[in-house]
Design an enzyme around this catalytic site. Structure first.
Site, PDB file in Angstrom:
ATOM      1  N   TYR A  89      27.260   7.829  66.249  1.00  0.00           N
ATOM      2  CA  TYR A  89      26.215   7.589  67.245  1.00  0.00           C
ATOM      3  C   TYR A  89      26.093   8.821  68.130  1.00  0.00           C
ATOM      4  O   TYR A  89      27.089   9.480  68.428  1.00  0.00           O
ATOM      5  CB  TYR A  89      26.562   6.382  68.126  1.00  0.00           C
ATOM      6  CG  TYR A  89      26.370   5.041  67.456  1.00  0.00           C
ATOM      7  CD1 TYR A  89      25.215   4.287  67.662  1.00  0.00           C
ATOM      8  CD2 TYR A  89      27.350   4.516  66.613  1.00  0.00           C
ATOM      9  CE1 TYR A  89      25.044   3.057  67.058  1.00  0.00           C
ATOM     10  CE2 TYR A  89      27.180   3.291  66.001  1.00  0.00           C
ATOM     11  CZ  TYR A  89      26.025   2.564  66.231  1.00  0.00           C
ATOM     12  OH  TYR A  89      25.857   1.343  65.616  1.00  0.00           O
ATOM     13  N   ASP A  94      21.460  -2.549  69.569  1.00  0.00           N
ATOM     14  CA  ASP A  94      20.865  -3.319  70.662  1.00  0.00           C
ATOM     15  C   ASP A  94      19.359  -3.102  70.766  1.00  0.00           C
ATOM     16  O   ASP A  94      18.810  -2.156  70.193  1.00  0.00           O
ATOM     17  CB  ASP A  94      21.472  -2.886  72.003  1.00  0.00           C
ATOM     18  CG  ASP A  94      22.801  -3.539  72.293  1.00  0.00           C
ATOM     19  OD1 ASP A  94      22.982  -4.706  71.894  1.00  0.00           O
ATOM     20  OD2 ASP A  94      23.659  -2.891  72.916  1.00  0.00           O
TER      21      ASP A  94
END
Length: 354
Positions: A130, A66
């Protein structure tokens, strides 16, 4: 290998690892058209134009991120087709050339490797990790060191119930339908994913925190590992007022984004006492992305893509890439020929967040 005037030219495929600070970008994916927003891929492909490939170079990104999300080590494959009679670039020359022509200081190409022509950076990945950084003890945004801004989620609370967060994370491990942790209207064909690891741990003291502040500010890391995650790319961000929990910090710009950021938000709510670990299990089993708790999305700027692994290849060590300069992504000596590389391709192709 080409046709017409390009006959006889050699097309070489490369696996490239790169990193970036996501603050200035509208995500990693290229933004096409006349929009003012720009993605990391735009700069990478602009730099690749200087390679003078017969066919324009396109980066096939392994893991989309994002706007505002960072990457310690993302990956992509690309094809470079030189003119007839010109040998393929060596991986070292390709890396140096891309870095020389990159026009944004927040992007760096780490390493490149020759791979076979059917290698696919997205579908061949067997693991993605992540990490999300939190800071506690920060009642006001100006109390966070300037060097840590846009690198973590600053919480007003002084305390997180880490034991409860770890208990809640256990409910997320394994294979589940993660519909409750995706954006409503997500284009993913399946919301079933296998979460292999979810951890909550204290971070070492930040080197950017002054001694007189170190007792107040504490840093935490959440890590998630899976072959793939659910994701929904959005071009704009929505500013929300988070009034759902005590002790929450300033969230800034929030995307409608990924499974990772939604899981992080839920675990933080558990750490603050707003939710219980059992309620996390209920949320997961509800499969409802529109539930009252599922609208929570952690800010993008605390999230980092840490690594992308390929079976038989491993990944570039994100912590200290310089140590890998003479090695392949799995820590072995870098092979000279693409046929030396192997990876697993038996798993299903990933959909959603990569």
């Amino acid at each position: 290998m080409g046709s017409g005037w390009a006959a006889g030219s050699v097309r070489a495929r490369y696996l490239v690892y790169f990193q970036y600070l996501g603050t200035d970008f509208n995500g990693v994916a290229a933004v096409r058209g006349a929009q003012r927003a720009v993605g990391v891929q735009n700069y990478l492909e602009e730099a690749a134009e200087r390679l003078k490939s017969v066919v324009p170079v396109k980066f096939i990104i392994s893991s989309r991120t994002d706007a505002g999300v960072h990457a310690l080590s993302n990956a992509a494959h690309l094809d470079v087709q030189r003119r007839s009679g010109q040998p393929p670039f060596s991986p070292e020359v390709l890396t140096q050339a891309l870095n020389t022509h990159l026009r944004h200081p927040a992007i760096r190409v780490l390493q490149a490797f020759r791979v076979p022509s059917d290698f696919h950076a997205r579908y061949a990945a067997t693991s993605r990790t992540y990490l999300y950084r939190l800071a506690t003890g920060c009642p006001r945004p100006d109390q966070l060191p300037v060097f840590e801004r846009n690198r973590c989620w600053a919480l007003r609370a002084d305390y997180l119930d880490v034991a409860a967060m770890r208990e809640a994370a256990q409910h997320l491990l394994g294979t589940h339908d993660f519909s409750a942790f995706q954006s409503a209207g997500s284009p993913s064909t399946s919301s079933v994913r296998t979460l292999r690891r979810a951890s909550v741990s204290p971070d070492p003291a930040s080197p950017f925190v002054l001694p007189q502040e170190s007792r107040r500010l504490r840093f935490w890391t959440l890590e998630f590992e899976s072959q793939s995650f659910l994701y929904r790319q959005v071009d704009s961000v929505l500013r929300l007022s988070w009034g759902w929990g005590r002790g929450l910090g300033h969230c800034g710009s929030l995307g409608l984004g990924s499974q990772v950021r939604r899981m992080t938000a839920i675990l933080v709510a558990v750490g603050l006492g707003t939710l219980t670990p059992t309620e996390v299990k209920v949320i997961l089993e509800s499969r409802d992305p529109l539930g009252k708790h599922q609208t929570r999305v952690a800010p993008a700027h605390g999230l980092f893509l840490k690594s992308v692994l390929y079976g038989g290849l491993g990944d570039l060590a994100a912590g200290n890439p310089a140590q890998q300069e003479s090695q392949d992504p799995g820590g072995r000596e870098a092979p000279g020929q693409p046929e030396d590389l192997r990876w697993e391709t038996s798993g299903p192709k990933a959909g959603g967040l990569d």
